[in-house]
Design an enzyme around this catalytic site. Structure first.
Site, PDB file in Angstrom:
ATOM      1  N   GLU A 162      28.870  39.759  37.871  1.00 33.43           N
ATOM      2  CA  GLU A 162      29.669  38.913  37.473  1.00 33.43           C
ATOM      3  C   GLU A 162      30.546  38.682  38.929  1.00 33.43           C
ATOM      4  O   GLU A 162      31.280  39.438  39.243  1.00 33.43           O
ATOM      5  CB  GLU A 162      30.744  39.215  36.202  1.00 33.43           C
ATOM      6  CG  GLU A 162      31.591  38.066  35.746  1.00 33.43           C
ATOM      7  CD  GLU A 162      30.808  36.852  35.460  1.00 33.43           C
ATOM      8  OE1 GLU A 162      29.804  36.812  34.995  1.00 33.43           O
ATOM      9  OE2 GLU A 162      31.274  35.775  36.463  1.00 33.43           O
ATOM     10  N   LYS A 221      26.391  41.979  44.954  1.00 36.46           N
ATOM     11  CA  LYS A 221      27.700  41.952  44.099  1.00 36.46           C
ATOM     12  C   LYS A 221      28.936  42.667  45.235  1.00 36.46           C
ATOM     13  O   LYS A 221      29.915  42.189  45.520  1.00 36.46           O
ATOM     14  CB  LYS A 221      27.626  42.724  42.914  1.00 36.46           C
ATOM     15  CG  LYS A 221      29.133  42.906  42.327  1.00 36.46           C
ATOM     16  CD  LYS A 221      29.671  41.428  42.019  1.00 36.46           C
ATOM     17  CE  LYS A 221      31.176  41.720  41.547  1.00 36.46           C
ATOM     18  NZ  LYS A 221      31.705  40.927  40.972  1.00 36.46           N
ATOM     19  N   ALA A 224      29.482  40.773  48.452  1.00 29.44           N
ATOM     20  CA  ALA A 224      30.340  39.440  48.312  1.00 29.44           C
ATOM     21  C   ALA A 224      31.834  39.855  48.118  1.00 29.44           C
ATOM     22  O   ALA A 224      32.518  39.239  49.119  1.00 29.44           O
ATOM     23  CB  ALA A 224      29.870  38.761  46.959  1.00 29.44           C
ATOM     24  N   CYS A 277      38.594  44.966  42.012  1.00 25.40           N
ATOM     25  CA  CYS A 277      37.118  45.033  42.511  1.00 25.40           C
ATOM     26  C   CYS A 277      37.373  45.122  44.143  1.00 25.40           C
ATOM     27  O   CYS A 277      36.314  45.966  44.412  1.00 25.40           O
ATOM     28  CB  CYS A 277      36.654  43.489  42.288  1.00 25.40           C
ATOM     29  SG  CYS A 277      36.159  43.428  40.691  1.00 25.40           S
TER      30      CYS A 277
HETATM   31  C1  UDX Z   1      37.428  38.923  43.228  1.00 23.40           C
HETATM   32  C2  UDX Z   1      36.040  38.145  43.585  1.00 23.40           C
HETATM   33  O1  UDX Z   1      36.824  36.997  44.193  1.00 23.40           O
HETATM   34  C3  UDX Z   1      35.086  37.951  42.537  1.00 23.40           C
HETATM   35  O2  UDX Z   1      34.269  36.977  42.788  1.00 23.40           O
HETATM   36  C4  UDX Z   1      34.713  39.237  41.904  1.00 23.40           C
HETATM   37  O3  UDX Z   1      34.047  38.708  40.675  1.00 23.40           O
HETATM   38  C5  UDX Z   1      36.059  40.007  41.353  1.00 23.40           C
HETATM   39  O4  UDX Z   1      36.700  40.180  42.628  1.00 23.40           O
HETATM   40  P1  UDX Z   1      39.498  38.717  41.838  1.00 23.40           P
HETATM   41  O5  UDX Z   1      39.870  40.115  42.390  1.00 23.40           O
HETATM   42  O6  UDX Z   1      39.783  38.436  40.409  1.00 23.40           O
HETATM   43  O7  UDX Z   1      37.878  38.391  42.103  1.00 23.40           O
HETATM   44  O8  UDX Z   1      40.350  37.769  42.625  1.00 23.40           O
HETATM   45  P2  UDX Z   1      40.681  37.071  43.928  1.00 23.40           P
HETATM   46  O9  UDX Z   1      40.742  35.879  43.973  1.00 23.40           O
HETATM   47  O10 UDX Z   1      39.137  37.422  44.891  1.00 23.40           O
HETATM   48  O11 UDX Z   1      41.619  37.943  44.711  1.00 23.40           O
HETATM   49  C6  UDX Z   1      41.785  39.276  45.270  1.00 23.40           C
HETATM   50  C7  UDX Z   1      43.017  39.506  46.190  1.00 23.40           C
HETATM   51  O12 UDX Z   1      43.201  39.061  47.257  1.00 23.40           O
HETATM   52  C8  UDX Z   1      44.232  38.952  45.275  1.00 23.40           C
HETATM   53  O13 UDX Z   1      45.304  39.868  45.361  1.00 23.40           O
HETATM   54  C9  UDX Z   1      44.553  37.774  46.175  1.00 23.40           C
HETATM   55  O14 UDX Z   1      46.031  37.714  46.220  1.00 23.40           O
HETATM   56  C10 UDX Z   1      44.104  38.388  47.488  1.00 23.40           C
HETATM   57  N1  UDX Z   1      43.898  37.215  48.398  1.00 23.40           N
HETATM   58  C11 UDX Z   1      42.771  36.336  48.212  1.00 23.40           C
HETATM   59  C12 UDX Z   1      44.515  36.759  49.730  1.00 23.40           C
HETATM   60  O15 UDX Z   1      45.668  37.573  49.956  1.00 23.40           O
HETATM   61  N2  UDX Z   1      44.406  35.839  50.372  1.00 23.40           N
HETATM   62  C13 UDX Z   1      43.512  34.982  50.115  1.00 23.40           C
HETATM   63  O16 UDX Z   1      43.034  33.941  51.148  1.00 23.40           O
HETATM   64  C14 UDX Z   1      42.507  35.103  48.993  1.00 23.40           C
END
Ligand code: UDX
Ligand code: ADP
Length: 463
Positions: A162, A221, A224, A277
């Site tokens: 996912e 996964k 990514a 994740c």
């Molecule tokens: C992530 C992946 O994006 C997703 O594809 C996978 O299925 C699960 O892990 P998620 O952890 O839900 O998703 O959120 P994401 O938007 O990726 O953010 C992860 C962390 O990185 C957050 O704490 C966010 O604040 C931080 N982040 C993200 C930053 O600090 N800067 C950015 O530019 C992007």
């Protein structure tokens, strides 16, 4: 096999929203989400749709559409397994906290339990789909358990990771960049893949459905998430350099992001990434690499985590230094506890670590988060085992109102980028704070010029 009955084991952040969307898009399929956690299932069944256990924009509406029609939440795991043709495994796979691989490898005990349960209960052939993020070659372990039951039932194992991100889960599920399905390269494997493709084809264009072998899918996964986390750590590394020079990290991010080879997403400097994740998957990648003796590969990816830990620590350290080298007894307001906006999930949130550091320095934390409740906050702090729970309780106070959290505080730390924070009456907040009034913006959320004009001593990451 034409799928008409799906079971999903695990009613969490992945299983819940994913099944809600499948049910909404496939009215001809009965979808049953099961979980051992009775409270969680009861919450999913709460007649008040606003009380379902996961906060995600748009999720209520989509659950409401199918719940009780073709979408069911239940604790009757065996029954749902027995009836299903296709079973998603969406249970949690946290980092191991004991034994070999402690702090690195994924704990597969929940997965193994599921496999054993499926093996015990099944009387008809089934397709088993790995939805949880798993180390490469987990499918093999599941297969070995299932194939040794001796009751003649045939299982096909697919990997279907996912990619949804929390906070945008429903949109990501409705309109995925791609759906990845890995299966055995045999006629039976192809058949199983085709059955799952048919489910997704109800709303995802076929050209976005990728088919690979199982191992490629599992590794994609992890890769990514490692690449996404690496971008955040890369820009965070630059943010520290920006703070020492006249450069501004937002300007640098914009300038490099306009290069189409780099792209503009995931370049937002922050107090550090969190979530269930990124760290877990990278640790997994590091662990697997080490297991194969690939030490350079392991060290390369581990650096992403080291940088992220450093970013969190230096944020709290900066608060202490700026507040005249002591925060003892000082009230520090925290805006945000969730690991990102639009979710009530706090797993690995940077806020937890920043709070832990500041409590060590005897600060008093006054917290406001629009979606996170106090029991979760205390459980997050207690999990670190830095101090006893009563000390945590004394050191952090929760507020239902952000203005009350900020009143008489020495400083505000912004830990989550909730949109509502931008709309606050910042002049009013300035007036009720102790002076000088500091803001440490860990998300580059507020307008620096405006904050300075009001009179705040305003610091943001990377400028
Ligand atoms: C992530 C992946 O994006 C997703 O594809 C996978 O299925 C699960 O892990 P998620 O952890 O839900 O998703 O959120 P994401 O938007 O990726 O953010 C992860 C962390 O990185 C957050 O704490 C966010 O604040 C931080 N982040 C993200 C930053 O600090 N800067 C950015 O530019 C992007
Ligand atoms: P994720 O973010 O991966 O969805 P969560 O922790 O939110 O993780 O959800 C995983 C869910 O799986 C939890 O609600 C947990 O109770 C459930 N679970 C774990 N093991 C089993 C099992 N053997 N049978 C049924 N449910 C399980």
């Amino acid at each position: 096999m034409k799928i008409t009955n799906i079971c999903c084991i695990g009613a969490g952040y992945v299983g819940g929203p994913t099944m809600a969307v499948i049910a909404a898009k496939c009215p001809h399929i009965k979808v049953t989400v099961v979980d051992l956690n009775e409270k969680r299932i009861a919450d999913w069944n709460n007649p008040d749709i606003n009380k379902i256990p996961i906060y995600e924009p748009g999720l209520n509406e989509i659950v409401e559409k199918s719940r009780g029609k073709n979408l069911f939440f239940s604790t009757e795991v065996d029954k749902a397994i027995d009836e299903a043709q296709l079973i998603f495994i969406s249970v949690n796979t946290p980092t191991k906290t004991y034994g070999t691989g402690k702090g690195m490898a994924a704990d597969l005990k929940h997965i193994e339990l599921c496999a054993r349960q499926i093996a015990k209960v099944s009387k008809t052939d089934k397709i088993i789909v790995e939805k949880s993020t798993l180390p490469v070659r987990t499918a093999e372990a599941i297969k070995s358990i299932l194939d040794n039951t001796g009751n003649g039932v045939q299982f096909q194992i697919l990997s279907n990771p996912e990619f949804l991100a929390e906070g945008t889960a429903v949109q990501d599920l409705l309109n995925p960049d791609r759906v990845l399905i890995g299966g055995e390269t045999t006629p039976k494997g192809d058949e199983a893949i085709a059955s799952l493709v048919e489910v997704y084809a109800n709303w995802v264009p076929e050209e976005r459905i990728l088919k690979t072998n199982v191992w490629s899918s599992e590794l994609s996964k992890l890769t990514a998430n490692a690449f996404l986390a690496q971008r955040v750590s890369s820009i965070n590394a630059i943010s520290e350099l920006c703070e020492k020079t006249e450069a501004n990290v937002n300007e640098v991010a914009k300038a490099i992001g306009m290069d189409s080879r780099i792209g503009s997403k995931f370049l937002k400097a922050s107090v550090g990434f969190g979530g269930s994740c990124f760290q877990k998957d990278i640790l997994n990648l590091v662990y697997i690499s080490k297991a194969f003796g690939l030490n350079e590969v392991a060290d390369y990816w581990e650096q992403v985590i080291i940088m992220n830990d450093h970013q969190k620590r230096r944020f709290s350290k900066n608060i202490v230094q700026t507040l005249y080298n002591t925060v003892s007894g000082k009230k520090i307001a925290f805006l945000g506890w969730a690991f990102k906006k639009d979710t009530n999930d706090t797993r690995e949130s940077a806020a937890i670590y920043v709070a832990d550091d500041l409590i060590n320095e005897q600060a008093k934390i006054a917290l406001y988060d629009p979606k996170v409740e106090r029991p979760q906050v205390l459980s997050d702090l207690n999990y670190l085992e830095t101090r006893c729970s009563s000390q945590n309780e004394d050191s952090i106070q929760n507020f239902k109102n952000p203005y009350e959290a900020c009143e008489n505080s020495h400083a505000i730390a912004i830990l989550t980028e909730w949109d509502e924070f931008k709309e606050y009456d910042w002049q009013k907040i300035y007036n009720i704070m102790l002076k000088p009034a500091f803001i440490f913006d860990g998300r580059n959320l507020l307008d620096a010029k405006k904050m300075n004009e009001i009179g705040f001593v305003y610091q943001s990451i990377g400028s």
